[in-house]
Motif scaffolding. Structure first.
Motif, PDB file in Angstrom:
ATOM      1  N   ILE A  69      -6.020   4.001   9.148  1.00 18.03           N
ATOM      2  CA  ILE A  69      -7.040   4.940   8.672  1.00 18.03           C
ATOM      3  C   ILE A  69      -7.803   5.530   9.856  1.00 18.03           C
ATOM      4  N   ILE A  87      -1.235  10.102  -3.587  1.00 17.11           N
ATOM      5  CA  ILE A  87      -2.070   8.916  -3.338  1.00 17.11           C
ATOM      6  C   ILE A  87      -1.432   7.673  -3.955  1.00 17.11           C
ATOM      7  N   THR A  88      -0.829   7.839  -5.116  1.00 12.10           N
ATOM      8  CA  THR A  88      -0.342   6.686  -5.880  1.00 12.10           C
ATOM      9  C   THR A  88       1.179   6.490  -5.788  1.00 12.10           C
ATOM     10  N   ARG A 129       0.847  -1.192   0.000  1.00  9.02           N
ATOM     11  CA  ARG A 129       0.000   0.000   0.000  1.00  9.02           C
ATOM     12  C   ARG A 129       0.879   1.236   0.000  1.00  9.02           C
ATOM     13  N   THR A 130       0.528   2.231  -0.770  1.00  7.94           N
ATOM     14  CA  THR A 130       1.302   3.474  -0.739  1.00  7.94           C
ATOM     15  C   THR A 130       1.220   4.063   0.663  1.00  7.94           C
ATOM     16  N   GLY A 183       0.140   6.717   1.435  1.00  2.00           N
ATOM     17  CA  GLY A 183      -1.217   7.240   1.506  1.00  2.00           C
ATOM     18  C   GLY A 183      -1.249   8.649   2.067  1.00  2.00           C
TER      19      GLY A 183
END
Ligand code: NAI
Length: 319
Positions: free
Chosen positions: A295, A276-277, A251-252, A254
């Protein structure tokens, strides 16, 4: 560590073991002392027809070499019958390799309902039915090893294989949860994405490829993951030609775009697309707790900042 991996007293059920990869697994298990249920429906590669010859030939080969095996000719859709064959003949079930498979390759809009359904039934539902039938027995004996079979087509997608991709990645999802549910009872569940020359692939491979991609080059990891000395669970492995590798999610870093007392909108997503990417500071979440935990933590920080700002504003202007 130098002792050979043997399976005396263990019972292994290999589905679709009449040909290709499944046959290689069955022979390997039997040579190492396991009692093997050789399941095969005996149909063609698109899942029509049936017969006892495919399974019988492998059983004969195992017995000729002094091994123990029985045949089962039911479709994996009737998982309880396969497991019953193991119980009736050998009194237990320890290892399952959910290997049976067929193909109905077609570009997306040409997939008929039937082409979709039979692929889900054999691959995903069949894997579910066989695993569920064995589960209570594995739980009771505090021992079980389940090998799931996915495909690069499932992991990455492949032109003309929408039905197969969906079923094969569904199997990874099933394995993910079963590995969590099984852990406390020593039921370990791993998934392989093999590549091998077989009747499923010989039409798309050259002869050189088929020769280099022997099913026997995949079998060693299936055997190891099935052994009681192996503690791996929930893993996903790419295997073929003697190459072995493990996959995981990435996962990046983020970015939390919500800011206290500010509007969150599509423009904000667009303007931050690079962040994001961006995989530069990637993380490797291993569980839904890992994934959602960060999160929730970031979100709480913002809520608190928002509250603090509100409190500060109240003290300044008590009205
Ligand atoms: P294969 O066609 O040589 O062997 C599959 C066997 O499963 C056949 O003997 C067939 O009769 C049996 N089978 C089919 N439907 C069944 C059912 N409903 N119940 C019981 N048996 C059934 O194919 P191969 O290549 O050995 O494939 C084995 C598994 O590996 C499949 O799940 C396939 O999707 C998967 N796989 C194979 C790859 C390869 O490169 N060969 C690549 C990625 C995945």
């Amino acid at each position: 560590a130098n002792s050979p991996l043997t399976f005396y007293g263990k019972v292994a059920l290999v589905t679709g073991a009449g040909n290709g990869l499944g046959k290689a697994y069955a022979l390997d298990f039997a040579a190492r002392g396991a009692s093997v249920v050789v399941n095969d429906l005996g149909g063609n590669i698109s899942g029509t027809g049936s017969g006892s010859r495919a399974a019988d030939k492998v059983v004969e080969e195992i017995r000729a070499k002094g091994g123990k095996a029985v045949a089962n000719y039911d479709s994996v859709e009737f998982g309880d019958k396969l497991v019953q064959t193991a119980l009736d003949n050998f009194g237990r079930i320890d290892i399952i390799v959910n290997n049976a498979g067929i193909l109905r390759d077609k570009s997306f809009v040409r997939i008929k309902d039937e082409d979709w359904d039979i692929i889900q039934r054999v691959h995903l539902r069949g894997t579910f039915m066989v695993s569920r039938a064995a589960w209570p027995h594995m739980k009771k004996q505090g021992y079980g090893r389940i090998i799931m079979v996915t495909s690069a087509a499932g992991i990455y997608g492949n032109f003309g294989q929408a039905n197969y991709s969906a079923a094969k990645l569904g199997i990874v999802g099933l394995a993910n949860t079963l590995s969590i549910e099984g852990r406390k009872n020593n039921i370990l569940v791993n998934t392989i994405a093999p590549i091998a020359g077989s009747r499923l692939t010989e039409t798309v491979m050259t002869k050189d490829m088929v020769d280099a991609l022997k099913p026997e080059f995949v079998s060693p990891i299936v055997v190891y993951l099935s052994h009681d000395s192996c503690e791996e669970t929930g893993g996903l492995f790419e295997v073929g030609a003697g190459f072995f590798a493990k996959l995981r999610w990435q996962r990046t870093e983020g970015v939390l775009l919500r800011e206290a007392n500010e509007v969150l909108d599509a423009e904000k997503v667009r303007d931050n697309w690079d962040r994001i990417t961006d995989f530069n500071k990637a993380t490797y979440p291993e569980s839904s707790q890992d994934s959602m935990g960060k999160i929730m933590q970031l979100s709480n920080e913002i809520d608190e900042a928002e509250k603090a700002a509100l409190d500060a504003a109240k003290t300044k202007d008590p009205a």
